[in-house]
Design a protein around this motif. Sequence first.
Motif, PDB file in Angstrom:
ATOM      1  N   SER A 283     -47.990  -3.581 -18.111  1.00  0.00           N
ATOM      2  CA  SER A 283     -47.923  -2.235 -17.542  1.00  0.00           C
ATOM      3  C   SER A 283     -49.218  -1.920 -16.805  1.00  0.00           C
ATOM      4  N   THR A 284     -49.093  -1.063 -15.818  1.00  0.00           N
ATOM      5  CA  THR A 284     -50.253  -0.602 -15.068  1.00  0.00           C
ATOM      6  C   THR A 284     -49.928   0.756 -14.457  1.00  0.00           C
ATOM      7  N   SER A 285     -50.952   1.500 -14.142  1.00  0.00           N
ATOM      8  CA  SER A 285     -50.787   2.771 -13.438  1.00  0.00           C
ATOM      9  C   SER A 285     -52.016   2.988 -12.580  1.00  0.00           C
ATOM     10  N   ARG A 286     -51.846   3.752 -11.492  1.00  0.00           N
ATOM     11  CA  ARG A 286     -52.960   4.000 -10.591  1.00  0.00           C
ATOM     12  C   ARG A 286     -52.615   5.127  -9.629  1.00  0.00           C
ATOM     13  N   PRO A 287     -53.629   5.905  -9.248  1.00  0.00           N
ATOM     14  CA  PRO A 287     -53.398   6.921  -8.231  1.00  0.00           C
ATOM     15  C   PRO A 287     -53.268   6.293  -6.851  1.00  0.00           C
TER      16      PRO A 287
ATOM     17  N   LEU B  43     -46.036   1.193 -13.322  1.00  0.00           N
ATOM     18  CA  LEU B  43     -45.142   0.035 -13.351  1.00  0.00           C
ATOM     19  C   LEU B  43     -45.145  -0.559 -14.750  1.00  0.00           C
ATOM     20  N   GLU B  44     -43.975  -1.004 -15.203  1.00  0.00           N
ATOM     21  CA  GLU B  44     -43.872  -1.593 -16.534  1.00  0.00           C
ATOM     22  C   GLU B  44     -42.801  -2.676 -16.527  1.00  0.00           C
ATOM     23  N   TYR B  45     -43.112  -3.766 -17.226  1.00  0.00           N
ATOM     24  CA  TYR B  45     -42.142  -4.856 -17.382  1.00  0.00           C
ATOM     25  C   TYR B  45     -42.244  -5.346 -18.820  1.00  0.00           C
ATOM     26  N   ASP B  46     -41.155  -5.219 -19.580  1.00  0.00           N
ATOM     27  CA  ASP B  46     -41.136  -5.610 -20.988  1.00  0.00           C
ATOM     28  C   ASP B  46     -39.993  -6.581 -21.227  1.00  0.00           C
ATOM     29  N   GLY B  47     -40.195  -7.475 -22.185  1.00  0.00           N
ATOM     30  CA  GLY B  47     -39.139  -8.420 -22.511  1.00  0.00           C
ATOM     31  C   GLY B  47     -39.091  -8.744 -23.988  1.00  0.00           C
ATOM     32  N   THR B  48     -37.885  -8.977 -24.479  1.00  0.00           N
ATOM     33  CA  THR B  48     -37.657  -9.466 -25.834  1.00  0.00           C
ATOM     34  C   THR B  48     -36.836 -10.746 -25.711  1.00  0.00           C
ATOM     35  N   PHE B  49     -37.401 -11.841 -26.221  1.00  0.00           N
ATOM     36  CA  PHE B  49     -36.720 -13.135 -26.172  1.00  0.00           C
ATOM     37  C   PHE B  49     -36.639 -13.657 -27.592  1.00  0.00           C
ATOM     38  N   GLU B  50     -35.421 -14.009 -28.044  1.00  0.00           N
ATOM     39  CA  GLU B  50     -35.254 -14.346 -29.454  1.00  0.00           C
ATOM     40  C   GLU B  50     -34.328 -15.542 -29.639  1.00  0.00           C
TER      41      GLU B  50
END
Length: 755
Positions: free
Chosen positions: A643-647, A656-663
């Motif tokens: 994740s990141t954020s900025r003016p 912006l965010e990118y998350d994942g779960t892999f199992e």
Amino acid sequence: MRMFAYTVVLGAGLFCVNGTALAAVTTDTAVPAVVAPHPLAVDPSLSDPVWKTGALPLPGGFYCLTTRSGAQHQTSVWMLYDDRNLYVAFRAEQAGTPLVATQTTNDVGFGVDDFVGVGIDTSGVGTQSYYFETTPRGIRYEQANENSRYKPSWSAAASVHGSSWTAVLVIPLNVMRIHGGSPQSWRINFIRNVAAVGEHYTWAYNGLMQDGSIGNGWPNFFDVRYFAAWDGVRVSSAMLSASRPKPRLEVYGLGSAGLNRNLFQQANGTFLPENVRSTGLDLTYPVTSTINFVGTMNPDFSNVEIDQQTIAPQEFRRQLTEYRPFFAQGAAFINADAAQIGPDIVFYSPDIGPFDRGEKLEGTFGKQSFGVLNFHGFDETTGNTFNDTAYGYKHALQNRTFLYWADGVIAHHSVFGSDATNEFGVAGRNLKTGFVWALDQSFEHGSWVPQGVAHNSNGFIDVHKPNYEVNIAYQDLSPNYNPIDGFTADSDIRGPGLFAWAAGSTPFVKNYQFTVQADRYIDRSGAVHQADGFAGLNATLRNGFSINGLGPSVGELRSYSLIDPIANATTCSDPALPRSYFTGYPSYFCGRTDTYNLFSIPIGYGDGTPTPIDASVNFGRFGFGMLGTGDNGADYVHLYTLSTSRPIGRLLSLGLEYDGTFERGIQSGAYDSQWLRRISLGALLGQDSNITISLRGINGRGGFALPGNNLAAAYHRKFRSGDELFVNFGTPASAYTLNRVIVKYLFRFGGEAGT
């Protein structure tokens, strides 16, 4: 995972990097309050010579709470008062460090910019405490420990002068609660954020003060006990009259449209049909300058002012923040438990869905705080009518060396039964030795409790020093202890818990902290119901990189069948058996222990600055088999987050965010995954209006979230009259886009928001 300790303490140490102690303003410091001979203008040039009479002493300069050493940049402070206002001025030097001033809307983006601020405790004992902050562009922020909706009108202006900047804050006394009697001693502190390097400064300093991320740990109200004294505040009759809060009436009008116009979030997170409320009101009437009567009729439950959602897998339900006016006003006075071990609380208002009316009396007198409320309603989704009363009382010394409390709930529900819970506790602290102790006991009885009576007994002993802490606790929570309006993670547990940390800094590390936590609870069957362990490292390097919880966490949680498998002609291996982690009492059928183990590798860059980047990898054997695997054994899980954020310029901000779960199912070998992508855009439309748009997509079933795409948007405008306008499309709390538009207009008469 749930650990014994839930409060994260960041950073410690009394000494500079070179090992020499700095002189500091402490809780024993007393400075005289200075009366302004005439009202001071909101003029950051500080040209009025009266300012010089209010100069505050700086024996060792400001401290940098982040590095536990003297602040790199100089800060000067002046403070005066008269019968109507408090006047505070700052001069902040910042040569060699970029000035950050991107925000243009009040109360939006707190912590992104540089700011200076004042902390004030008008009670002198920590019951009425406030923060007011402003940035180099004069954008305002404020907080109060008595109300999460605190948003009064006050004035600030700032001016940049090369490598320094000045600011003036003019705060009306009637936006704070002020006791009678004269003279008074208030507690004060001054703070500063240097955003480009993520450092936090404080005028009053104690090695036990806590640092943390802005808005989520710092500034906090725990550290009010370390504020310095501002002595000799003369409270004249004219001042007491001018400072008395005004009665406040808030009337809302609400309209909705769209195919999903009647779908609203319930306490359990689901969205179910509810009749839309088109109007209602909230009233606050000051009985005295520090005690309020609060009432509500037909309160809004649309949640357009605040939405909360998350998809990260976990063992236990999460606590949310209460924002509804009736419950937010004086909430800390109702939840009086000052020694909370774990998440369990007697009164948890976010669990309470739509209700019809409520009355409350809350406030303080002397060293006491108290609150009592009653609310009544009808849940149209279950047919349950309820009439519940909650109360709280606490006596506490300002330095927290001794305190005691009582709180509870008496509830009557037509469907679920009656329930009464009463809690009592006492705690103390030795300032010289750092020894802290607490005992707390609550009893629950009524038809809501299957066996008629239940209890929660807990206590701890603790040694708290500037650079380390060791806490040993014991908790005994009986089967089915579960206050009907409370928050209980799981019941039927008894056993010890340990929490310890050590911290400091080096020439290359701004601050570091190593934490260990452990607990082991058995149930009445003698089996281990819950056990957890955690070891983690937090560190912020001077080059901007940070580690935010590196280490392993291991846990196990036991569940039981809700039915007798023999009587129902099945076996314990039947995957269709209904199971509960809450308790197996009294029969404890088919006990099964599931593991929740993860090793975390979290890395950040620029945390605490306007442009943070955070990434983490977590892996381990977690859970009992997740959705879509067809596997009743635990899965081996990998979790990824970025994740990141900025003016962007002076008007836009991007997240912006990118998350994942892999199992992978350990028994079946089956693979599955779930992925989240989110983009959010905010636009600042002036000092009192903004708009946000969020687009989120979730695909796959290898996690705990439902897949779907969600578009949500919100517009907010606060008018000079104090009225507010909200326009929302959808909600970020849903798994998919709700075709729903809500327009809410809030008419405000009299006093300021949240006062």
